[in-house]
Write a protein that holds these residues in place. Structure first.
Motif, PDB file in Angstrom:
ATOM      1  N   ASP A   1      17.625 -87.835 114.926  1.00  0.00           N
ATOM      2  CA  ASP A   1      18.062 -87.379 116.077  1.00  0.00           C
ATOM      3  C   ASP A   1      19.473 -87.780 116.645  1.00  0.00           C
ATOM      4  O   ASP A   1      19.984 -87.018 117.399  1.00  0.00           O
ATOM      5  N   LEU A   2      19.757 -88.668 116.339  1.00  0.00           N
ATOM      6  CA  LEU A   2      21.273 -89.114 116.668  1.00  0.00           C
ATOM      7  C   LEU A   2      22.241 -88.265 116.051  1.00  0.00           C
ATOM      8  O   LEU A   2      22.968 -87.639 116.657  1.00  0.00           O
ATOM      9  N   TRP A   3      22.163 -87.933 114.986  1.00  0.00           N
ATOM     10  CA  TRP A   3      22.901 -86.930 114.252  1.00  0.00           C
ATOM     11  C   TRP A   3      22.924 -85.525 114.897  1.00  0.00           C
ATOM     12  O   TRP A   3      23.856 -84.966 115.233  1.00  0.00           O
ATOM     13  N   ASP A   4      21.866 -85.349 115.130  1.00  0.00           N
ATOM     14  CA  ASP A   4      21.691 -83.740 115.750  1.00  0.00           C
ATOM     15  C   ASP A   4      22.388 -83.866 117.133  1.00  0.00           C
ATOM     16  O   ASP A   4      22.991 -82.922 117.589  1.00  0.00           O
ATOM     17  N   SER A   5      22.306 -84.953 117.816  1.00  0.00           N
ATOM     18  CA  SER A   5      22.905 -85.087 119.060  1.00  0.00           C
ATOM     19  C   SER A   5      24.395 -84.865 118.985  1.00  0.00           C
ATOM     20  O   SER A   5      24.934 -84.318 119.839  1.00  0.00           O
ATOM     21  N   ILE A   6      25.006 -85.847 118.197  1.00  0.00           N
ATOM     22  CA  ILE A   6      26.489 -85.957 118.164  1.00  0.00           C
ATOM     23  C   ILE A   6      27.178 -84.880 117.299  1.00  0.00           C
ATOM     24  O   ILE A   6      28.171 -84.234 117.662  1.00  0.00           O
ATOM     25  N   GLU A   7      26.239 -83.996 116.640  1.00  0.00           N
ATOM     26  CA  GLU A   7      26.619 -82.864 115.971  1.00  0.00           C
ATOM     27  C   GLU A   7      26.955 -81.608 116.988  1.00  0.00           C
ATOM     28  O   GLU A   7      27.685 -81.003 116.831  1.00  0.00           O
ATOM     29  N   LYS A   8      25.965 -81.573 117.782  1.00  0.00           N
ATOM     30  CA  LYS A   8      25.983 -80.619 118.996  1.00  0.00           C
ATOM     31  C   LYS A   8      27.272 -80.917 119.773  1.00  0.00           C
ATOM     32  O   LYS A   8      27.745 -79.940 120.542  1.00  0.00           O
ATOM     33  N   LEU A   9      27.467 -82.217 120.087  1.00  0.00           N
ATOM     34  CA  LEU A   9      28.744 -82.524 120.748  1.00  0.00           C
ATOM     35  C   LEU A   9      30.132 -82.245 120.110  1.00  0.00           C
ATOM     36  O   LEU A   9      31.025 -82.319 120.705  1.00  0.00           O
ATOM     37  N   GLY A  10      30.033 -81.822 118.990  1.00  0.00           N
ATOM     38  CA  GLY A  10      31.473 -81.741 118.136  1.00  0.00           C
ATOM     39  C   GLY A  10      31.879 -82.611 117.411  1.00  0.00           C
ATOM     40  O   GLY A  10      33.117 -82.714 117.071  1.00  0.00           O
ATOM     41  N   VAL A  11      31.187 -83.452 116.575  1.00  0.00           N
ATOM     42  CA  VAL A  11      31.553 -84.518 116.000  1.00  0.00           C
ATOM     43  C   VAL A  11      32.372 -84.308 114.796  1.00  0.00           C
ATOM     44  O   VAL A  11      33.350 -84.904 114.268  1.00  0.00           O
TER      45      VAL A  11
ATOM     46  N   ASN B   1      39.606 -91.680 105.915  1.00  0.00           N
ATOM     47  CA  ASN B   1      38.285 -91.176 105.220  1.00  0.00           C
ATOM     48  C   ASN B   1      37.213 -91.067 106.071  1.00  0.00           C
ATOM     49  O   ASN B   1      37.075 -92.168 106.983  1.00  0.00           O
ATOM     50  N   ALA B   2      36.451 -90.105 106.155  1.00  0.00           N
ATOM     51  CA  ALA B   2      35.250 -90.069 107.178  1.00  0.00           C
ATOM     52  C   ALA B   2      33.809 -90.454 106.328  1.00  0.00           C
ATOM     53  O   ALA B   2      33.727 -89.856 105.398  1.00  0.00           O
ATOM     54  N   GLY B   3      32.963 -90.942 107.183  1.00  0.00           N
ATOM     55  CA  GLY B   3      31.796 -91.621 106.553  1.00  0.00           C
ATOM     56  C   GLY B   3      30.648 -91.659 107.670  1.00  0.00           C
ATOM     57  O   GLY B   3      30.833 -91.518 108.858  1.00  0.00           O
ATOM     58  N   PHE B   4      29.237 -92.233 107.339  1.00  0.00           N
ATOM     59  CA  PHE B   4      28.496 -92.530 108.287  1.00  0.00           C
ATOM     60  C   PHE B   4      27.652 -93.723 107.770  1.00  0.00           C
ATOM     61  O   PHE B   4      27.593 -93.771 106.450  1.00  0.00           O
ATOM     62  N   SER B   5      27.063 -94.447 108.777  1.00  0.00           N
ATOM     63  CA  SER B   5      26.056 -95.374 108.148  1.00  0.00           C
ATOM     64  C   SER B   5      24.615 -94.841 108.610  1.00  0.00           C
ATOM     65  O   SER B   5      24.575 -94.195 109.631  1.00  0.00           O
ATOM     66  N   PHE B   6      23.626 -95.170 107.768  1.00  0.00           N
ATOM     67  CA  PHE B   6      22.512 -94.734 108.000  1.00  0.00           C
ATOM     68  C   PHE B   6      21.365 -95.738 108.169  1.00  0.00           C
ATOM     69  O   PHE B   6      21.345 -96.824 107.055  1.00  0.00           O
ATOM     70  N   HIS B   7      20.515 -95.587 109.157  1.00  0.00           N
ATOM     71  CA  HIS B   7      19.232 -96.229 109.269  1.00  0.00           C
ATOM     72  C   HIS B   7      17.970 -95.812 109.522  1.00  0.00           C
ATOM     73  O   HIS B   7      17.207 -96.178 110.157  1.00  0.00           O
ATOM     74  N   GLY B   8      18.216 -94.396 109.118  1.00  0.00           N
ATOM     75  CA  GLY B   8      16.841 -93.552 109.428  1.00  0.00           C
ATOM     76  C   GLY B   8      15.958 -93.235 108.265  1.00  0.00           C
ATOM     77  O   GLY B   8      15.831 -94.092 107.267  1.00  0.00           O
ATOM     78  N   ALA B   9      15.068 -92.100 108.292  1.00  0.00           N
ATOM     79  CA  ALA B   9      14.078 -91.845 107.336  1.00  0.00           C
ATOM     80  C   ALA B   9      14.813 -91.221 106.303  1.00  0.00           C
ATOM     81  O   ALA B   9      15.770 -90.324 106.365  1.00  0.00           O
ATOM     82  N   SER B  10      14.085 -91.253 105.134  1.00  0.00           N
ATOM     83  CA  SER B  10      14.673 -90.665 103.857  1.00  0.00           C
ATOM     84  C   SER B  10      14.778 -89.238 104.117  1.00  0.00           C
ATOM     85  O   SER B  10      15.707 -88.539 103.391  1.00  0.00           O
ATOM     86  N   LYS B  11      13.841 -88.415 104.779  1.00  0.00           N
ATOM     87  CA  LYS B  11      13.973 -87.182 105.003  1.00  0.00           C
ATOM     88  C   LYS B  11      15.391 -86.622 105.686  1.00  0.00           C
ATOM     89  O   LYS B  11      15.473 -85.441 105.506  1.00  0.00           O
ATOM     90  N   ASP B  12      15.739 -87.269 106.327  1.00  0.00           N
ATOM     91  CA  ASP B  12      17.005 -86.775 107.057  1.00  0.00           C
ATOM     92  C   ASP B  12      18.189 -87.204 106.548  1.00  0.00           C
ATOM     93  O   ASP B  12      19.340 -86.905 106.616  1.00  0.00           O
ATOM     94  N   PHE B  13      18.225 -88.176 105.276  1.00  0.00           N
ATOM     95  CA  PHE B  13      19.459 -88.563 104.818  1.00  0.00           C
ATOM     96  C   PHE B  13      20.118 -87.375 104.282  1.00  0.00           C
ATOM     97  O   PHE B  13      21.411 -87.356 104.349  1.00  0.00           O
ATOM     98  N   ASN B  14      19.418 -86.769 103.170  1.00  0.00           N
ATOM     99  CA  ASN B  14      20.211 -85.562 102.564  1.00  0.00           C
ATOM    100  C   ASN B  14      20.716 -84.626 103.307  1.00  0.00           C
ATOM    101  O   ASN B  14      21.782 -84.001 103.137  1.00  0.00           O
ATOM    102  N   ARG B  15      20.013 -84.286 104.388  1.00  0.00           N
ATOM    103  CA  ARG B  15      20.629 -83.330 104.935  1.00  0.00           C
ATOM    104  C   ARG B  15      21.833 -83.687 106.013  1.00  0.00           C
ATOM    105  O   ARG B  15      22.570 -82.809 106.444  1.00  0.00           O
ATOM    106  N   ILE B  16      21.875 -85.011 106.341  1.00  0.00           N
ATOM    107  CA  ILE B  16      23.265 -85.370 107.015  1.00  0.00           C
ATOM    108  C   ILE B  16      24.300 -85.267 105.790  1.00  0.00           C
ATOM    109  O   ILE B  16      25.401 -84.882 106.134  1.00  0.00           O
ATOM    110  N   VAL B  17      23.972 -85.792 104.642  1.00  0.00           N
ATOM    111  CA  VAL B  17      24.985 -85.930 103.501  1.00  0.00           C
ATOM    112  C   VAL B  17      25.514 -84.172 103.549  1.00  0.00           C
ATOM    113  O   VAL B  17      26.825 -84.150 103.369  1.00  0.00           O
TER     114      VAL B  17
END
Length: 400
Positions: free
Chosen positions: A122-132, A147-163
């Motif tokens: 949900d947090l990724w969806d929010s900041i993606e819409k804001l133009g991250v 270099n751009a990256g992200f740290s992850f603490h979510g459910a496994s189902k969301d990891f791949n789509r963020i990647v």
């Protein structure tokens, strides 16, 4: 020191990174700058070249500390990683505001490895819409981040789509032998590597859970190993055994721990554990799962509690009640640590919880904190709590 290459930029990074979330601290909780600076610079002198911090670490004091500690030529010896506080972002402009403030705090003109902090779906969806994505592209183009990256603490189902959602250079995941199937997990580790991302691992010791209190049943399993190693060495070697891992972060704040970590980081090659050793670790994992009551890593993302509960300490002691074979001592330590006999004054008991639920959205482990705090009250407080507080003060301070 062993080094591994970042896949996309071929940076040679020390396999041991210095994490600045749990720096050496004074009794009042503030950073012990003199000691922490000596520890950090010593680690760098021994070959560590990746240092990780974030906006909220040490209640905002970690980044400014690091800016000072990396003076005298040490900034040029390391890659700095810090994180956009994604959970505070409300507008596209906020992203530049925080990054520019971090550059000033860290006393540098660029961040080598910049992460979006603690993403869940949900947090990724929010900041993606804001133009991250636009923010990251422009910050890379103007040189503020490399270099751009992200740290992850979510459910496994969301990891791949963020990647898959951005052209990331790297990611950071929680990974240890108790979390092989949690959050991103082993599948996420392999997926990120298949996409040519560098992988930074946090919580290799699960916030000290795998080393601070070693139950006798677990110690007996470790003692079966022909080659004797400390629990910390076993845990670190298990993570480094994965060739997909680039850097393992350690929140080093004790000189002896730094020495041990440095030694192991000079020996821990990928795929170096035998099948028998891996099976031994698996048995230890299973034993911990039998014993533990709450999967808290002590990260303190749930803090501060608006009601004053010291959630990590409550959970640490609650686990100890089942990991140690001495319940009365654990109950005494609960009274001591939260009753003012040890530390900076009384406060933090689980019974202060008013079930407001603010901690639930903050916890990267998705722990049902209020309900477990109820169990802490039942098992560690009781009608004799004030008596135990008085006993602890007499024991530790010599008076009441």
């Amino acid at each position: 020191m062993l080094y591994r290459k970042m896949p996309k930029n071929t940076d040679e990074l020390s396999i041991l990174g210095f994490g600045c979330m749990r720096l050496a601290s004074k009794e009042d909780g503030s950073i012990d700058e003199e000691r922490a600076t000596k520890q950090l610079r010593y680690a760098i002198d021994q070959g560590v070249n990746y240092v990780d911090t974030a906006w909220p670490y040490h209640m905002g004091a970690s980044e400014p500390f690091l800016g000072r500690a990396l003076a005298d030529g040490y900034r040029e010896k390391v890659k700095i990683a810090t994180k956009l506080p994604s959970f505070l972002i409300e507008t596209r402009e906020d992203m530049d505001k925080y990054l520019n403030a971090q550059l000033e705090k860290l006393n540098t003109d660029h961040i080598d490895y910049y992460l979006l902090h603690s993403l869940v779906g949900d947090l990724w969806d929010s900041i993606e819409k804001l133009g991250v994505a636009d923010f990251l592209d422009k910050a890379k183009a103007d040189g503020r981040i490399i270099n751009a990256g992200f740290s992850f603490h979510g459910a496994s189902k969301d990891f791949n789509r963020i990647v898959d959602a951005y052209n990331w250079d790297f990611c950071q995941i929680q990974y240890n032998y108790l979390d092989e199937m949690n959050q991103a997990g082993k599948e996420g580790l392999k997926y990120a590597a298949s996409k040519n991302l560098g992988v930074i691992v946090m919580e290799p010791l699960r916030g000290g859970t795998l080393t601070k209190t070693v139950p006798q049943d677990v110690e007996e399993i470790w003692n079966e190993a022909p080659k004797k190693r400390s629990p910390a060495e076993w845990a670190l070697r298990w993570v480094w055994n994965h060739p997909e891992v680039t850097v393992v972060l350690s929140g080093m704040n004790e000189e002896a721990h730094i020495e041990e970590n440095l030694r192991v980081a000079g020996e821990a090659h990928p795929n170096s554990l035998t099948e028998e050793e891996l099976q031994l670790v698996k048995r230890v994992e299973n034993k911990y799962r039998e014993l533990m009551k709450v999967e808290c890593t002590g990260c303190q993302y749930c803090m501060p509690c608006p009601s004053g509960v010291n959630i990590p300490v409550c959970f640490d002691l609650y686990n100890n009640l089942y990991l140690e074979d001495d319940p009365e001592t654990v109950r005494l330590m609960y009274a001591a640590r939260l009753g003012g006999a040890v530390g900076a004054g009384r406060g933090g008991f689980a019974s202060l919880c008013i079930q407001c639920g603010q901690c639930l959205d903050k916890c990267p482990q998705h722990i049902d904190i209020p309900n477990i705090l109820d169990s802490v009250v039942s098992e560690l407080e009781g009608s004799d709590l004030e008596q135990r507080i008085a006993m602890a003060k007499e024991m530790f301070n010599g008076d009441v």
